[in-house]
Write a protein that holds these residues in place. Structure first.
Motif, PDB file in Angstrom:
ATOM      1  N   SER A  50      -0.080  -6.275   2.237  1.00 57.58           N
ATOM      2  CA  SER A  50       0.963  -5.087   1.798  1.00 57.58           C
ATOM      3  C   SER A  50       0.222  -3.821   2.049  1.00 57.58           C
ATOM      4  O   SER A  50      -0.846  -3.438   1.725  1.00 57.58           O
ATOM      5  CB  SER A  50       1.304  -5.760   0.239  1.00 57.58           C
ATOM      6  OG  SER A  50       2.197  -4.623   0.041  1.00 57.58           O
ATOM      7  N   CYS A  51       1.200  -3.005   2.269  1.00 53.99           N
ATOM      8  CA  CYS A  51       1.011  -1.578   2.447  1.00 53.99           C
ATOM      9  C   CYS A  51       1.361  -0.805   0.984  1.00 53.99           C
ATOM     10  O   CYS A  51       1.118   0.360   0.943  1.00 53.99           O
ATOM     11  CB  CYS A  51       1.574  -0.794   3.631  1.00 53.99           C
ATOM     12  SG  CYS A  51       3.485  -0.804   3.446  1.00 53.99           S
ATOM     13  N   GLU A  56       1.479  -3.306  13.411  1.00 49.67           N
ATOM     14  CA  GLU A  56       1.211  -2.951  12.074  1.00 49.67           C
ATOM     15  C   GLU A  56       1.886  -1.778  11.451  1.00 49.67           C
ATOM     16  O   GLU A  56       2.526  -1.829  10.286  1.00 49.67           O
ATOM     17  CB  GLU A  56      -0.253  -2.435  12.209  1.00 49.67           C
ATOM     18  CG  GLU A  56      -0.948  -2.232  10.526  1.00 49.67           C
ATOM     19  CD  GLU A  56      -1.137  -3.781   9.983  1.00 49.67           C
ATOM     20  OE1 GLU A  56      -1.122  -3.499   8.861  1.00 49.67           O
ATOM     21  OE2 GLU A  56      -1.207  -4.723  10.635  1.00 49.67           O
ATOM     22  N   GLU A  57       2.302  -0.707  12.347  1.00 47.89           N
ATOM     23  CA  GLU A  57       3.210   0.245  11.771  1.00 47.89           C
ATOM     24  C   GLU A  57       4.502  -0.261  11.679  1.00 47.89           C
ATOM     25  O   GLU A  57       5.272   0.290  10.708  1.00 47.89           O
ATOM     26  CB  GLU A  57       2.889   1.402  12.765  1.00 47.89           C
ATOM     27  CG  GLU A  57       3.613   2.620  12.696  1.00 47.89           C
ATOM     28  CD  GLU A  57       3.841   3.766  13.611  1.00 47.89           C
ATOM     29  OE1 GLU A  57       4.700   3.922  14.388  1.00 47.89           O
ATOM     30  OE2 GLU A  57       2.597   4.341  13.815  1.00 47.89           O
ATOM     31  N   GLU A 115       4.734  -2.420   8.325  1.00 49.65           N
ATOM     32  CA  GLU A 115       4.883  -1.589   7.127  1.00 49.65           C
ATOM     33  C   GLU A 115       5.881  -0.815   6.774  1.00 49.65           C
ATOM     34  O   GLU A 115       6.378  -0.808   5.895  1.00 49.65           O
ATOM     35  CB  GLU A 115       3.583  -0.349   7.372  1.00 49.65           C
ATOM     36  CG  GLU A 115       2.066  -1.191   7.239  1.00 49.65           C
ATOM     37  CD  GLU A 115       0.984  -0.028   7.325  1.00 49.65           C
ATOM     38  OE1 GLU A 115       1.482   1.206   7.633  1.00 49.65           O
ATOM     39  OE2 GLU A 115      -0.087  -0.372   7.509  1.00 49.65           O
ATOM     40  N   ARG A 150       8.435  -1.378   3.666  1.00 43.40           N
ATOM     41  CA  ARG A 150       8.882  -0.239   2.531  1.00 43.40           C
ATOM     42  C   ARG A 150      10.399  -0.167   2.647  1.00 43.40           C
ATOM     43  O   ARG A 150      10.864   0.245   1.558  1.00 43.40           O
ATOM     44  CB  ARG A 150       8.399   1.030   3.278  1.00 43.40           C
ATOM     45  CG  ARG A 150       6.804   1.078   3.202  1.00 43.40           C
ATOM     46  CD  ARG A 150       6.301   2.603   3.771  1.00 43.40           C
ATOM     47  NE  ARG A 150       4.737   2.688   3.754  1.00 43.40           N
ATOM     48  CZ  ARG A 150       4.259   2.910   2.623  1.00 43.40           C
ATOM     49  NH1 ARG A 150       4.815   3.218   1.460  1.00 43.40           N
ATOM     50  NH2 ARG A 150       2.875   3.216   2.761  1.00 43.40           N
ATOM     51  N   LYS A 177       1.265   0.137  -2.833  1.00 43.31           N
ATOM     52  CA  LYS A 177       0.252   0.179  -3.826  1.00 43.31           C
ATOM     53  C   LYS A 177       0.786  -0.343  -5.034  1.00 43.31           C
ATOM     54  O   LYS A 177       1.827  -0.485  -5.516  1.00 43.31           O
ATOM     55  CB  LYS A 177       0.112   1.882  -4.252  1.00 43.31           C
ATOM     56  CG  LYS A 177      -0.840   2.384  -3.060  1.00 43.31           C
ATOM     57  CD  LYS A 177      -1.025   3.697  -3.624  1.00 43.31           C
ATOM     58  CE  LYS A 177      -1.879   4.661  -2.265  1.00 43.31           C
ATOM     59  NZ  LYS A 177      -2.019   6.039  -2.759  1.00 43.31           N
ATOM     60  N   TYR A 224      -1.071 -10.796   7.086  1.00 45.70           N
ATOM     61  CA  TYR A 224      -0.333  -9.215   6.688  1.00 45.70           C
ATOM     62  C   TYR A 224      -0.873  -8.963   5.342  1.00 45.70           C
ATOM     63  O   TYR A 224      -0.690  -9.862   4.547  1.00 45.70           O
ATOM     64  CB  TYR A 224       1.071  -9.210   7.058  1.00 45.70           C
ATOM     65  CG  TYR A 224       1.530  -7.756   6.552  1.00 45.70           C
ATOM     66  CD1 TYR A 224       1.247  -6.800   7.503  1.00 45.70           C
ATOM     67  CD2 TYR A 224       2.282  -7.857   5.561  1.00 45.70           C
ATOM     68  CE1 TYR A 224       2.084  -5.504   7.117  1.00 45.70           C
ATOM     69  CE2 TYR A 224       2.778  -6.482   5.266  1.00 45.70           C
ATOM     70  CZ  TYR A 224       2.655  -5.336   6.000  1.00 45.70           C
ATOM     71  OH  TYR A 224       3.162  -4.155   5.746  1.00 45.70           O
TER      72      TYR A 224
END
Length: 233
Positions: A229-230, A202-203, A206, A210, A232, A227
């Motif tokens: 999206s991380c 997961e990390e 992300e 990014r 905003k 999955y």
């Protein structure tokens, strides 16, 4: 009264969806284990062979804080990254001493100072990354994901350069993404260090999103439909 032993002996073992499976006193055997999570044996690597021949500019030192690698060159950026960076990535599949330590720490050292020399080498790193992840060895996978995170953040546009290769490196992510510490899957590698395969996946995803540019999310989503999206909105 019928002898239970005699009845048991009369039972026929049969595979599912066969004629015998529909016959009386047939016992249908369950499906064989898929082995989808089974660890795969590693093969001998070029990294190991080069180290044993003395072709690598690195050695292992023992100190009071444990083991650390010692480089035989003063300036790592003077090394040919097209030759040595893929070679150290190749060693990520190693689990035996001292090869595991040399490869893992060596990769991080090269990424730390490589800067602009890293981006042109990215295509050469994909097969070693894929091979390491496909071992399905928890230790190797954890080490490789940490290296992948470092790689993405090591230089400008490196994250975007990795996006076209998501189809090669993300299938194993999709397979192991739910192996979290609270799912009862047994003890994950590194659990004592508060890390698990699922958490690292997961990390890492992300970070890939990014640093991967505008097309990163849709390419991750294609390979890993669950999955989220991380970023905003």
């Amino acid at each position: 009264m019928e002898n239970p032993k005699k009845t048991k002996n009369c039972e026929r073992k049969a595979e599912g969806f066969t004629v015998k499976a529909n016959m009386s006193k047939s016992v249908v055997s369950g499906p064989p284990a898929s082995g989808i999570f089974q660890e795969r044996p590693t093969i001998s690597t070029n990294f190991k062979r080069c180290y044993e021949r003395g072709d690598l500019p690195v050695s292992l030192d023992h100190c009071t804080r444990g083991r650390k690698i010692s480089w035989k060159v003063d300036d790592l950026t003077a090394l040919d990254y097209h030759q040595f960076l893929p070679l150290f990535f190749d060693g990520l599949v190693e689990t035996a001493h001292p090869y595991e330590t040399l490869a893992r720490q060596g990769v991080h050292d090269l990424l730390e100072v490589g800067g602009s020399k890293i981006l042109p080498v990215v295509p050469q790193l994909i097969i070693p990354i894929r091979n390491a992840l496909n071992t399905k060895n928890n230790q190797v996978m954890c080490n490789t994901m940490k290296v992948l995170q470092h790689l993405v953040m090591s230089g400008e546009n490196v994250g975007e350069a990795l996006v076209p290769y998501f189809r090669q490196i993300l299938p194993v992510f999709n397979l192991f993404k739910n192996k979290k510490k609270n799912l009862g899957d047994g003890v994950d590698y590194g659990q004592q260090r508060n890390e698990s395969i699922g958490d690292l996946i997961e990390e890492t995803l992300e970070i890939l999103e990014r640093y991967g540019g505008e097309s990163a999310f849709i390419n991750i989503k294609y390979m890993i439909p669950t999955y989220q999206s991380c970023m905003k909105l």
